[in-house]
Design a protein around this motif. Structure first.
Motif, PDB file in Angstrom:
ATOM      1  N   VAL A   1     109.195 -12.985  23.893  1.00  0.00           N
ATOM      2  CA  VAL A   1     109.477 -11.983  22.868  1.00  0.00           C
ATOM      3  C   VAL A   1     108.545 -12.170  21.668  1.00  0.00           C
ATOM      4  CG1 VAL A   1     111.245 -13.194  21.486  1.00  0.00           C
ATOM      5  CG2 VAL A   1     111.358 -10.710  21.774  1.00  0.00           C
TER       6      VAL A   1
ATOM      7  N   GLU B   1     105.981  -9.289  20.201  1.00  0.00           N
ATOM      8  CA  GLU B   1     105.829  -8.916  18.794  1.00  0.00           C
ATOM      9  C   GLU B   1     104.370  -9.022  18.346  1.00  0.00           C
ATOM     10  OE1 GLU B   1     106.500  -7.709  14.927  1.00  0.00           O
ATOM     11  OE2 GLU B   1     107.676  -7.434  16.772  1.00  0.00           O
TER      12      GLU B   1
ATOM     13  N   CYS C   1     110.071  -7.024  27.673  1.00  0.00           N
ATOM     14  CA  CYS C   1     111.336  -6.959  26.933  1.00  0.00           C
ATOM     15  C   CYS C   1     112.513  -7.288  27.849  1.00  0.00           C
ATOM     16  CB  CYS C   1     111.506  -5.579  26.325  1.00  0.00           C
ATOM     17  SG  CYS C   1     110.298  -5.185  25.033  1.00  0.00           S
TER      18      CYS C   1
ATOM     19  N   PHE D   1     112.607 -11.064  28.460  1.00  0.00           N
ATOM     20  CA  PHE D   1     113.209 -11.776  27.333  1.00  0.00           C
ATOM     21  C   PHE D   1     114.730 -11.727  27.397  1.00  0.00           C
ATOM     22  CE2 PHE D   1     115.263 -10.631  23.258  1.00  0.00           C
ATOM     23  CZ  PHE D   1     115.431 -11.921  22.773  1.00  0.00           C
ATOM     24  N   THR D   2     115.269 -10.526  27.582  1.00  0.00           N
ATOM     25  CA  THR D   2     116.721 -10.359  27.595  1.00  0.00           C
ATOM     26  C   THR D   2     117.368 -11.167  28.720  1.00  0.00           C
ATOM     27  OG1 THR D   2     116.468  -8.123  26.697  1.00  0.00           O
ATOM     28  CG2 THR D   2     118.586  -8.675  27.698  1.00  0.00           C
TER      29      THR D   2
END
Length: 225
Positions: free
Chosen positions: A153, A157, A187, A190-191
């Motif tokens: 993550v 960014e 994404c 990451f989750t």
């Protein structure tokens, strides 16, 4: 019961690993588009990832209802991909010195490698935890997967900031952008990895005491099998 929870978490982790690998090795994190001034002309859109940028010449015959950008990128056209200059040398990579922020891409790629390393260590620990009497490996496995999720993550960014700087810079031709499926995979990775790591840490904790006079340390650990 504990073994079932670990197996379910393991399946979720496999999906997270697949998503992260797809994000790291592909180059559809963001799609960039220049302004199109007139129809029946060729414009050049681009998409890029951690390692390279691909430019595609697209012949525009009708206006884009979404705006005045070049594309969509799925239209047929001549495609040319090159790796970033900090990985290769030569005139082919010269464009990236202007159109990308070199320090951003180096940072994003390096952190993604750290994420892969944490993911590998977590996988080894989790596989070892299925052995008899080795459920103590669940805790480091959970920590490694949580760290892998945090790293990816952070890489997301950094890439997002890189895209923003390219769009805002006067030295680039790009005026429009959108994040593509590789970005979505990152994404999702990451989750799934972060939540799975936290779940493994919770599963590895001693269960609550059955009697008021017991402490968590007095409770017998629940075996994985």
């Amino acid at each position: 019961m504990k073994k079932t929870k670990v197996k379910i978490t393991f399946l979720v982790i496999l999906v997270g690993i697949s998503s992260m690998l797809a994000a790291v090795v592909t180059d559809h994190w963001a799609v960039l588009s220049p302004r199109v001034e007139r129809l029946n002309t060729t414009c050049e859109a681009a998409h890029f990832g951690l390692w390279r940028l691909c430019k595609k010449s697209i012949f525009i015959v009708e206006e884009d209802p979404q705006g005045k950008g070049c594309g969509p990128i799925s239209l047929p056209g001549v495609k040319n991909c090159s790796y970033f200059k900090h990985f290769t040398s030569g005139e082919e990579a010269e464009v990236f010195e202007v159109k990308t922020q070199k320090e951003y891409n180096i940072s994003a790629a390096a952190i993604a490698i750290f994420s892969l390393a944490f993911m590998t260590l977590g996988s080894l620990c989790l596989l070892g935890a299925f052995g008899k009497g080795r459920d103590y490996l669940l805790r480091p496995a959970g920590m490694f997967f949580a760290f892998a999720g945090l790293c990816i993550v952070i890489s997301v960014e950094i890439m997002r900031q890189s895209v923003k700087r390219m769009i805002d810079s006067d030295e680039t031709i790009w005026i429009e952008y959108y994040y593509s499926w590789s970005f979505a995979c990152a994404c999702a990775a990451f989750t799934l990895l972060f939540l799975s790591g936290i779940s493994l840490l919770i599963i590895s904790m001693p269960h609550m005491p059955r009697n008021p006079w017991e402490t968590c340390m007095d409770a017998e650990p629940e075996p994985i099998d």
